[in-house]
Design a protein around this motif. Structure first.
Motif, short mmCIF file in Angstrom:
data_model
loop_
_atom_site.label_atom_id
_atom_site.label_comp_id
_atom_site.label_asym_id
_atom_site.label_seq_id
_atom_site.Cartn_x
_atom_site.Cartn_y
_atom_site.Cartn_z
N MET A 306 4.39 24.81 -23.09
CA MET A 306 5.71 25.47 -23.29
C MET A 306 6.29 25.13 -24.62
O MET A 306 6.33 23.73 -24.73
CB MET A 306 6.51 25.57 -22.07
CG MET A 306 6.01 25.93 -20.81
SD MET A 306 5.42 27.79 -20.59
CE MET A 306 7.00 28.74 -20.73
N GLY A 307 6.92 26.04 -25.07
CA GLY A 307 7.82 25.72 -26.26
C GLY A 307 7.31 24.77 -27.32
O GLY A 307 6.19 25.29 -27.90
N THR A 308 7.90 23.76 -27.69
CA THR A 308 7.28 22.75 -28.83
C THR A 308 5.99 22.39 -28.35
O THR A 308 4.90 22.23 -29.20
CB THR A 308 8.15 21.75 -28.97
OG1 THR A 308 9.40 22.06 -29.49
CG2 THR A 308 7.68 20.60 -29.65
N SER A 309 5.80 22.08 -26.86
CA SER A 309 4.41 21.59 -26.73
C SER A 309 3.26 22.83 -26.88
O SER A 309 2.17 22.40 -27.07
CB SER A 309 4.50 21.00 -25.35
OG SER A 309 5.05 19.89 -25.00
N SER A 353 2.77 18.26 -21.94
CA SER A 353 4.26 18.43 -21.49
C SER A 353 4.69 16.85 -21.73
O SER A 353 4.38 15.95 -20.91
CB SER A 353 4.20 18.69 -20.08
OG SER A 353 5.41 18.71 -19.42
N GLN A 354 5.36 17.04 -22.80
CA GLN A 354 6.08 15.68 -23.02
C GLN A 354 6.89 15.03 -21.76
O GLN A 354 6.51 13.88 -21.29
CB GLN A 354 6.89 15.54 -24.15
CG GLN A 354 8.08 16.42 -23.89
CD GLN A 354 9.22 15.98 -23.28
OE1 GLN A 354 9.65 14.59 -23.33
NE2 GLN A 354 10.43 16.65 -22.94
N SER A 355 7.50 16.03 -21.07
CA SER A 355 8.12 15.21 -19.77
C SER A 355 7.45 15.08 -18.54
O SER A 355 7.51 14.43 -17.58
CB SER A 355 9.35 16.32 -19.33
OG SER A 355 8.67 17.71 -18.99
N THR A 358 7.37 20.04 -16.71
CA THR A 358 7.50 21.42 -16.99
C THR A 358 6.93 22.31 -15.53
O THR A 358 5.84 22.20 -15.42
CB THR A 358 7.17 21.73 -18.33
OG1 THR A 358 7.78 21.30 -19.08
CG2 THR A 358 7.18 23.26 -18.41
N VAL A 404 17.39 16.91 -26.77
CA VAL A 404 17.12 18.00 -25.97
C VAL A 404 15.88 18.59 -27.01
O VAL A 404 14.71 19.09 -26.61
CB VAL A 404 18.06 19.02 -25.78
CG1 VAL A 404 17.24 20.34 -25.16
CG2 VAL A 404 18.47 18.32 -24.24
N ALA A 405 16.14 18.60 -28.33
CA ALA A 405 14.94 18.94 -29.19
C ALA A 405 13.88 18.27 -29.53
O ALA A 405 14.15 17.06 -29.98
CB ALA A 405 15.55 19.62 -30.75
N SER A 406 12.78 18.77 -29.13
CA SER A 406 11.61 17.73 -29.30
C SER A 406 11.22 17.38 -30.61
O SER A 406 11.13 18.24 -31.64
CB SER A 406 10.54 18.13 -28.80
OG SER A 406 10.80 18.43 -27.43
N LYS A 491 13.37 25.31 -33.53
CA LYS A 491 14.36 24.15 -33.62
C LYS A 491 15.60 24.67 -34.21
O LYS A 491 16.50 24.05 -33.60
CB LYS A 491 13.67 23.16 -34.97
CG LYS A 491 12.74 22.23 -34.37
CD LYS A 491 13.03 21.17 -33.85
CE LYS A 491 13.03 21.20 -32.11
NZ LYS A 491 11.71 21.19 -31.88
N GLU A 494 17.36 26.63 -31.35
CA GLU A 494 17.69 25.58 -30.15
C GLU A 494 19.24 24.79 -30.62
O GLU A 494 19.99 24.76 -29.97
CB GLU A 494 16.70 24.58 -30.10
CG GLU A 494 15.66 24.99 -29.11
CD GLU A 494 14.85 23.52 -28.92
OE1 GLU A 494 13.93 23.25 -29.64
OE2 GLU A 494 14.65 23.41 -27.65
C1 AGP Z 1 11.56 21.96 -27.72
O1 AGP Z 1 12.44 21.27 -28.79
C2 AGP Z 1 11.98 22.10 -26.22
N1 AGP Z 1 12.73 20.99 -25.96
C3 AGP Z 1 11.30 22.90 -25.54
O2 AGP Z 1 10.84 23.99 -26.05
C4 AGP Z 1 10.07 22.16 -24.60
O3 AGP Z 1 9.25 21.72 -25.82
C5 AGP Z 1 9.52 22.56 -23.63
O4 AGP Z 1 10.56 22.94 -22.70
C6 AGP Z 1 8.27 21.98 -23.10
O5 AGP Z 1 8.55 20.81 -22.43
P1 AGP Z 1 7.65 19.68 -22.17
O6 AGP Z 1 6.72 19.55 -23.20
O7 AGP Z 1 8.27 18.44 -21.63
O8 AGP Z 1 6.62 20.36 -21.24
#
Ligand code: AGP
Length: 614
Positions: A306-309, A353-355, A358, A404-406, A491, A494
């Motif tokens: 999702m998003g940046t990922s 997913s960096q976190s 998601t 918050v912005a990756s 970016k 956001e």
């Molecule tokens: C990017 O700047 C945002 N923070 C958002 O789009 C993010 O990349 C997205 O919510 C996915 O998150 P994740 O990589 O933790 O799954």
């Protein structure tokens, strides 16, 4: 989304809770609150709309002598952000207090039946059902543990909850069902903390335990008891945390985002790290679970995020197709999870997913597990939920990202995906040794190239000064840089709240060109790569319509000179790696525009770092 914290020990709980909440604010920051039990077991609740600083000021007025409490920083799902809807919530008797992260899917039904029984709800939140349910389930023996177990079994959805009660003034009760973000218990010296994420606990404890789904913890200052959701005792492993305060501080930088942009040469070096032996140009992924034969059998790759990922997935699609020669598709996890797909064991899902939290990505990974595709996940938090589902987790090694912005997690995801495509290409013999060597030697230069790019920020400040008052931006790119156009636009939206769209440049004539006039800055990603001729056509088309062009072009080349007034130059690298360095101008343009607009760069409105609900 939402950050939760609990403390029990010998120290002043209000200070520890508010300090920790500050470090969880990136998870949600529309309101915040704490519930404290004082030395006479009296419950005090303090809440504030807005940030933790407001709460701190409020708390200073009350000197609550408390060594146990729970706290919350909210990202609203049910009910607008205000004092009443802020957590903690309580029951009718005001003796039980809870904080919650997640969504209770059957909250309306629970609320209706509790209201019929006489319970009075104060807020519009789904969370408030929890405290009333516990109250409702308390029997004559006041067995709160039993009441919590019944509550955990009653509510539907993915939820994490902390509970305190004045009848148990030395205990915090917690439970987790599904994946509504993590819950970490930190074991200190005669004190314990429980938190949604690591930054909040770093100063206090280095031994930690992750609570899994369908588990309960009963925490006191000296011990933790773990049970499953049926109340049966279980044992859990404790691990050591290898992070320090420095890794979560802004240091000399004005914002975490700026620091994290500057972290990138090091993070990228870490992501490459021992995975590549540049002596014999070999790539190794520790304990890779699939055999060479299985890798050769892969007939399709599906990248999801999702998003940046998701943008990282879109770049990697081209790498997997051209380098690994495997048909590859990309999907947004929230769409993918609802598709009717035919998958088998020769298909590979790569989720990013960096976190690792998601909700849509987790659900997409779960949904197709019964069809037995192989699954790899990339994460910056390799103990998170996505890793529990995948066959293999690759740590992108970006280091904690607070903004918050990756930024650095995007770059490290890209770097890791590139390595993975080369690693699989070697196993499939889809790349000659000479090509592999050339690709790795180009990659080895990237941290140095990026480091030099960070020294040249003046050009971004000039662009930002000129354009920060515009209301709309268009970003155009082709091939590997089309996802970067999307990322640049994301970016900007956001952190500066400027409307921006990223498009494949070829699509421009099919609609977006109607928007072009002198009030529409068009950021054209036009490096000297195999798409240059096509991009030049697009650039001239924008120019012919008096569009305002900001070109991102390759330095020491003259193809762009008279075509655009505003040009940002990037160094030359291979076509494959250009999207990685292209991320730097995308980050800096948005950062400096947001800075000029005095936006809250690290905590943009309405956003949260981990999107743990659908
Ligand atoms: C990017 O700047 C945002 N923070 C958002 O789009 C993010 O990349 C997205 O919510 C996915 O998150 P994740 O990589 O933790 O799954």
């Amino acid at each position: 989304m939402c950050g939760i914290i609990g403390y029990v020990g010998n120290n002043y709980a209000p200070e520890i809770l508010t300090n920790s909440l500050k470090k969880l604010e990136y998870r949600g920051y529309d309101s915040t609150g704490v519930a404290l039990l004082d030395t006479n077991a009296k419950l005090t609740i303090q809440k504030s709309s807005g940030t933790v600083n407001n709460l701190k000021k409020n708390l200073e007025k009350y000197d609550v002598d408390s060594k146990i409490g729970i706290g919350h920083t909210r990202w609203a799902t049910h009910g607008e952000p205000n004092n009443i809807n802020a957590h903690p919530h309580t029951d009718c008797t005001k003796k039980i207090s809870i904080v919650h992260n997640g969504i209770i899917e059957n909250h309306q039904e629970i609320r209706n039946s509790l209201e019929k029984l006489g319970h009075k709800f104060l807020s519009q939140t789904d969370s408030e059902c929890i405290s009333h349910l516990i109250e409702n389930y308390l029997d004559n023996n006041d067995d709160i543990e039993k009441a919590i177990i019944k509550t955990a079994n009653k509510i539907k959805g993915a939820n994490v909850v902390l509970v305190i009660s004045n009848k148990h003034p030395n205990k915090i009760f917690c439970f987790r069902i599904g994946s509504a973000g993590g819950l970490i218990i930190a074991h200190g010296n005669d004190e314990m903390l429980v938190s949604s994420d690591i930054p909040a606990i770093i100063p206090y404890a280095s031994n930690i335990t992750y609570l899994s789904s369908n588990e309960i913890a009963i925490i006191s200052s000296k011990k933790v008891e773990y049970k499953n959701i049926d109340g049966i005792s279980i044992s859990k492993k404790t691990t050591t945390l290898e992070l320090n305060e420095e890794s979560i501080s802004k240091g000399e930088f004005k914002h975490f985002m700026l620091k994290e942009i500057h972290d990138q040469p090091q993070s990228m070096t870490d992501a490459i790290g021992s995975r590549v032996s540049f002596i014999d140009n070999k790539i190794k992924f520790e304990k890779f679970p699939f055999t060479d034969d299985e890798i050769k059998q892969f007939s399709k790759i599906i990248l999801i995020g999702m998003g940046t990922s998701l943008h990282a997935c879109m770049v990697a699609k081209s790498w997997f197709e051209s380098i690994t020669k495997i048909p590859t598709e990309v999907d947004n996890s929230s769409e993918f999870r609802y598709r009717d797909l035919i998958l088998n064991e020769n298909h590979l899902i790569i989720s990013i997913s960096q976190s690792g939290e998601t909700a849509d990505t987790i659900a997409a990974m779960e949904k197709f597990r019964p069809l037995n595709p192989k699954q790899i996940t990339l994460s910056n938090s390799p103990k998170a939920q996505t890793s529990q589902i995948a066959d293999y987790t690759i740590d992108i090694r970006a280091g904690i990202e607070i903004g918050v912005a990756s930024t650095k997690t995007f770059m490290c995801s890209l770097t890791t995906l590139y390595l993975l495509s080369l690693f699989m290409a070697e196993k499939r013999n889809s790349l000659t040794k000479a090509k592999m060597n050339a690709k790795l030697s180009e990659l080895a230069k990237l941290p140095g190239i990026i480091s030099n790019m960070l020294d040249n920020q003046k050009q971004y400040k000039i662009i930002a000064n000129k354009y920060y008052n515009y209301s709309n931006f268009l970003y155009l790119g082709r091939g590997l840089n089309y996802p970067l156009a999307m990322e640049g636009a994301l970016k900007l939206k956001e952190i500066s709240y400027i409307h921006a769209e990223g498009y494949p440049a070829g699509e421009m004539k099919h609609g977006p060109i109607a928007l072009i006039d002198q009030n529409m800055p068009v950021v054209i990603l036009i490096p000297k790569d195999k798409m240059l001729d096509k991009m030049l056509i697009n650039l001239n088309e924008v120019k012919a319509r008096k569009g305002t062009i900001i070109a991102i072009a390759t330095e020491n080349e003259n193809y762009i000179n008279n075509l655009a007034k505003d040009i940002i130059f990037i160094p030359k690298t291979s076509d494959d790696l250009t999207p990685i360095i292209m991320s730097i101008p995308m980050q800096f343009i948005s950062y400096y525009i947001a800075l000029n607009k005095e936006c809250n760069i690290d905590m943009p409105r309405n956003l949260a770092k981990s999107v743990t609900v659908e």
